[in-house]
Scaffold this active site. Structure first.
Site, PDB file in Angstrom:
ATOM      1  CG  ASP A 165      -3.559  -5.605   5.183  1.00 53.49           C
ATOM      2  OD1 ASP A 165      -4.424  -5.602   4.285  1.00 53.49           O
ATOM      3  OD2 ASP A 165      -2.761  -6.543   5.367  1.00 53.49           O
ATOM      4  CE1 TYR A 215      -0.402 -18.089  -6.007  1.00 53.24           C
ATOM      5  CE2 TYR A 215      -2.460 -18.899  -5.090  1.00 53.24           C
ATOM      6  CZ  TYR A 215      -1.392 -18.019  -5.050  1.00 53.24           C
ATOM      7  OH  TYR A 215      -1.313 -17.077  -4.068  1.00 53.24           O
ATOM      8  CB  ALA A 226      -0.912  -0.005   1.225  1.00 52.23           C
ATOM      9  NE  ARG A 234       3.541  -9.159   1.454  1.00 51.53           N
ATOM     10  CZ  ARG A 234       4.578  -8.493   1.966  1.00 51.53           C
ATOM     11  NH1 ARG A 234       5.792  -8.991   1.880  1.00 51.53           N
ATOM     12  NH2 ARG A 234       4.394  -7.347   2.557  1.00 51.53           N
ATOM     13  CD  GLU A 242       8.842  -0.774   6.622  1.00 48.89           C
ATOM     14  OE1 GLU A 242       7.789  -0.563   5.996  1.00 48.89           O
ATOM     15  OE2 GLU A 242       8.923  -1.534   7.609  1.00 48.89           O
TER      16      GLU A 242
HETATM   17  C1  LIG Z   1       6.138  -9.849   5.950  1.00 43.94           C
HETATM   18  C2  LIG Z   1       4.786  -9.968   5.291  1.00 43.94           C
HETATM   19  C3  LIG Z   1       4.443 -11.144   4.622  1.00 43.94           C
HETATM   20  C4  LIG Z   1       3.203 -11.269   4.004  1.00 43.94           C
HETATM   21  N1  LIG Z   1       2.917 -12.413   3.330  1.00 43.94           N
HETATM   22  C5  LIG Z   1       1.768 -12.511   2.635  1.00 43.94           C
HETATM   23  C6  LIG Z   1       1.495 -13.674   1.825  1.00 43.94           C
HETATM   24  O1  LIG Z   1       2.284 -14.606   1.761  1.00 43.94           O
HETATM   25  N2  LIG Z   1       0.323 -13.734   1.133  1.00 43.94           N
HETATM   26  C7  LIG Z   1      -0.594 -12.704   1.199  1.00 43.94           C
HETATM   27  O2  LIG Z   1      -1.645 -12.772   0.548  1.00 43.94           O
HETATM   28  N3  LIG Z   1      -0.362 -11.597   1.946  1.00 43.94           N
HETATM   29  C8  LIG Z   1       0.788 -11.478   2.662  1.00 43.94           C
HETATM   30  N4  LIG Z   1       1.029 -10.360   3.403  1.00 43.94           N
HETATM   31  C9  LIG Z   1      -0.045  -9.348   3.493  1.00 43.94           C
HETATM   32  C10 LIG Z   1      -0.160  -8.486   2.277  1.00 43.94           C
HETATM   33  O3  LIG Z   1       1.082  -7.980   1.882  1.00 43.94           O
HETATM   34  C11 LIG Z   1      -1.099  -7.357   2.665  1.00 43.94           C
HETATM   35  O4  LIG Z   1      -2.335  -7.881   3.097  1.00 43.94           O
HETATM   36  C12 LIG Z   1      -1.445  -6.458   1.487  1.00 43.94           C
HETATM   37  O5  LIG Z   1      -0.457  -6.430   0.536  1.00 43.94           O
HETATM   38  C13 LIG Z   1      -1.669  -5.039   2.006  1.00 43.94           C
HETATM   39  O6  LIG Z   1      -0.409  -4.495   2.353  1.00 43.94           O
HETATM   40  P1  LIG Z   1      -0.161  -3.233   3.255  1.00 43.94           P
HETATM   41  O7  LIG Z   1       0.915  -2.454   2.592  1.00 43.94           O
HETATM   42  O8  LIG Z   1      -1.425  -2.563   3.609  1.00 43.94           O
HETATM   43  O9  LIG Z   1       0.379  -3.860   4.626  1.00 43.94           O
HETATM   44  P2  LIG Z   1       1.749  -4.626   4.933  1.00 43.94           P
HETATM   45  O10 LIG Z   1       2.155  -5.459   3.789  1.00 43.94           O
HETATM   46  O11 LIG Z   1       1.528  -5.295   6.248  1.00 43.94           O
HETATM   47  O12 LIG Z   1       2.830  -3.444   5.116  1.00 43.94           O
HETATM   48  C14 LIG Z   1       2.867  -2.583   6.259  1.00 43.94           C
HETATM   49  C15 LIG Z   1       4.272  -1.993   6.370  1.00 43.94           C
HETATM   50  O13 LIG Z   1       4.266  -0.994   7.386  1.00 43.94           O
HETATM   51  C16 LIG Z   1       5.432  -1.128   8.198  1.00 43.94           C
HETATM   52  N5  LIG Z   1       5.104  -0.507   9.506  1.00 43.94           N
HETATM   53  C17 LIG Z   1       4.261  -0.969  10.455  1.00 43.94           C
HETATM   54  N6  LIG Z   1       4.177  -0.095  11.490  1.00 43.94           N
HETATM   55  C18 LIG Z   1       4.979   0.958  11.174  1.00 43.94           C
HETATM   56  C19 LIG Z   1       5.316   2.186  11.839  1.00 43.94           C
HETATM   57  N7  LIG Z   1       4.754   2.516  13.018  1.00 43.94           N
HETATM   58  N8  LIG Z   1       6.186   3.036  11.253  1.00 43.94           N
HETATM   59  C20 LIG Z   1       6.739   2.720  10.039  1.00 43.94           C
HETATM   60  N9  LIG Z   1       6.470   1.575   9.370  1.00 43.94           N
HETATM   61  C21 LIG Z   1       5.590   0.709   9.917  1.00 43.94           C
HETATM   62  C22 LIG Z   1       5.647  -2.638   8.230  1.00 43.94           C
HETATM   63  O14 LIG Z   1       6.958  -2.975   8.597  1.00 43.94           O
HETATM   64  C23 LIG Z   1       5.306  -3.029   6.789  1.00 43.94           C
HETATM   65  O15 LIG Z   1       6.426  -2.918   5.938  1.00 43.94           O
HETATM   66  C24 LIG Z   1       2.268 -10.192   4.057  1.00 43.94           C
HETATM   67  C25 LIG Z   1       2.605  -9.003   4.731  1.00 43.94           C
HETATM   68  C26 LIG Z   1       3.854  -8.869   5.338  1.00 43.94           C
HETATM   69  C27 LIG Z   1       4.243  -7.567   6.051  1.00 43.94           C
END
Ligand SMILES: Cc1cc2nc3c(=O)[nH]c(=O)nc-3n(C[C@H](O)[C@H](O)[C@H](O)COP(=O)(O)OP(=O)(O)OC[C@H]3O[C@@H](n4cnc5c(N)ncnc54)[C@H](O)[C@@H]3O)c2cc1C
Length: 401
Positions: free
Chosen positions: A304, A228, A23, A115, A42
């Protein structure tokens, strides 16, 4: 930076993003494309990405195309032919058309990929964008709004602290978002009493049926399994979702191979073969949280952080990408009044993310259905056929911001 911004000579507003997941990276690129100065913060110090496979539906692929990443994502992805749906006892009960259906109907393919590959591709694009600053090893631990700006406190693991000023903060800090909490939403994501087990194995080691270029989904009363190809077809991604009483922390807790094999001991032979393949499993707990609000003042949530979603519609990453693009478009249209732009963002995105959340939940229940409910589910799948099954989600795949 003083420059021509949106046709006027003015300071490009500075936007801070907390979290460089899918995101945060997407939003950073999209905001930079609109002319904003962006700082992406990050908390981790490095990006040795974990995670297994991820499915990217046409709505997400089209979004990445607008960022100029269309060819890169197609190269990294694998385009499966269809989703074959089986009962755990071995009966093929339905299918969802993917190729060429998705391209023909939604002008982009449905891809499966690692991913880590998606994350790396976005990260490389961020690093190659001059108006984007990426700071790692800093936790956005606190923020405060003051008149026309927002003041952030960034902390390091060793206890160091620094401040940063921005016109807005975008919380892209994932499932356990601090930004969401500080916006006044004190709820914690609710453990869905299920754990996702994942493993990657070389595709050459898989049984022939798993090499047929299709996604296979197996539905049983004890849970479900999906597998897959990923890694451009070199690897097989296997995910099994099983009920659990206790949550496990993080994304990569080791799981017992014997437990997985025992869970499917009475399943059809091809499924038993699949779950016996991996020597190691990694587990993560599934969480759910109905969407509350996506913005307040100069702060907004994406991915998320804003709307944790169960994986039964495969839209976690896709919604995160859509959020980032929508937010950037709206901020780009109203750069001098960011607070109003964020209010509009929430108004536009809420109905969609709420609908996805509800349908993902419902799918989870349908996957686990037994008896008459399972019979009706199977009859409906047969009646709809592969294209009808895909068209149920026109509103997902055909979405345009
Ligand atoms: C390590 C990991 C592995 C995953 N594996 C899978 C998978 O195998 N299959 C699947 O479908 N989905 C997986 N997901 C979930 C998927 O990536 C997310 O549901 C989707 O892509 C939405 O991503 P997002 O960027 O909202 O959240 P996320 O991918 O969770 O990213 C959030 C980021 O914010 C950072 N962060 C958190 N708090 C703070 C803060 N206070 N200050 C600065 N940075 C912060 C975290 O370190 C992370 O890099 C995984 C996520 C992670 C983090």
């Amino acid at each position: 930076v003083e420059r021509i911004f949106q046709g006027r000579l003015m300071q490009a507003p500075h936007i801070a993003i907390s979290g460089a997941g899918i995101a945060g990276l997407t939003a950073a690129l999209a905001l930079a494309q609109k002319g904003f100065a962006v700082t992406l913060i990050e908390k981790r110090t490095g990006f040795t990405e974990t995670g297994a496979g991820i499915q990217l539906s046409p709505n997400a692929v089209r979004g990445l195309e607008t960022l100029g990443l269309g060819s890169a994502i197609r190269r990294a992805g694998f385009e499966p032919e269809e989703v074959a749906i089986h009962s755990a006892t071995g009966r093929e009960i339905g299918a969802v058309a993917l190729r060429p259906f998705m391209q023909e109907n939604y002008e982009a393919p449905y891809l499966t990929l690692l991913r880590a590959d998606l994350h790396t591709l976005l990260l490389d694009a961020v690093r190659g964008t001059p108006s984007l600053r990426l700071i790692v090893g800093r936790n956005v631990s606190h923020w405060q709004e003051e008149r026309e700006q927002i003041n952030l406190t960034l902390t390091t693991e060793k206890g160091g602290a620094e401040t940063l000023e921005a016109a807005a903060l975008i919380g892209a800090d994932g499932l356990h978002s601090k930004t969401r909490e500080q916006m006044g939403d004190k709820r914690s994501p609710v453990f869905a009493k299920a754990i996702a087990w994942r493993a990657l194995v070389p595709l050459v080691d898989a049984p022939d049926f798993a090499k047929d270029g299709r996604v296979h989904l197996w539905l049983g009363r004890q849970g479900h399994v999906v597998h897959y190809p990923v890694g451009q077809g070199r690897l097989l991604n296997i995910v099994a979702v099983l009920p659990a009483q206790e949550a496990v922390p993080g994304w990569s807790q080791p799981g017992e191979r014997d437990e997985m094999i025992a869970a499917w001991a009475k399943a059809a032979q091809p499924l038993r073969e699949i779950v016996s393949l991996p020597a190691e499993w990694l587990c993560w707990s599934l969480y759910d949280l109905p969407v509350h609000r996506l913005a307040q003042g100069r702060c907004a949530l994406i991915g998320d952080a804003g709307h944790p979603i169960l994986p039964f519609l495969a839209q976690g990453a896709a919604l995160a990408i859509e959020d980032g693009l929508c937010l950037a478009r709206i901020c780009g249209e109203n750069p001098t009044d960011i607070a109003s732009a964020l209010r509009l963002y929430t108004k536009i995105r809420l109905p969609r993310v709420r609908q996805a959340h509800t349908i993902a939940r419902r799918n989870g229940m349908l996957y686990r259905a037994t008896g008459l409910k399972a019979l009706l589910r199977n009859l409906r799948m047969a009646h709809l056929g592969p294209e009808g099954m895909a068209r149920r989600y026109d509103w997902v795949y055909g979405h345009r911001d």
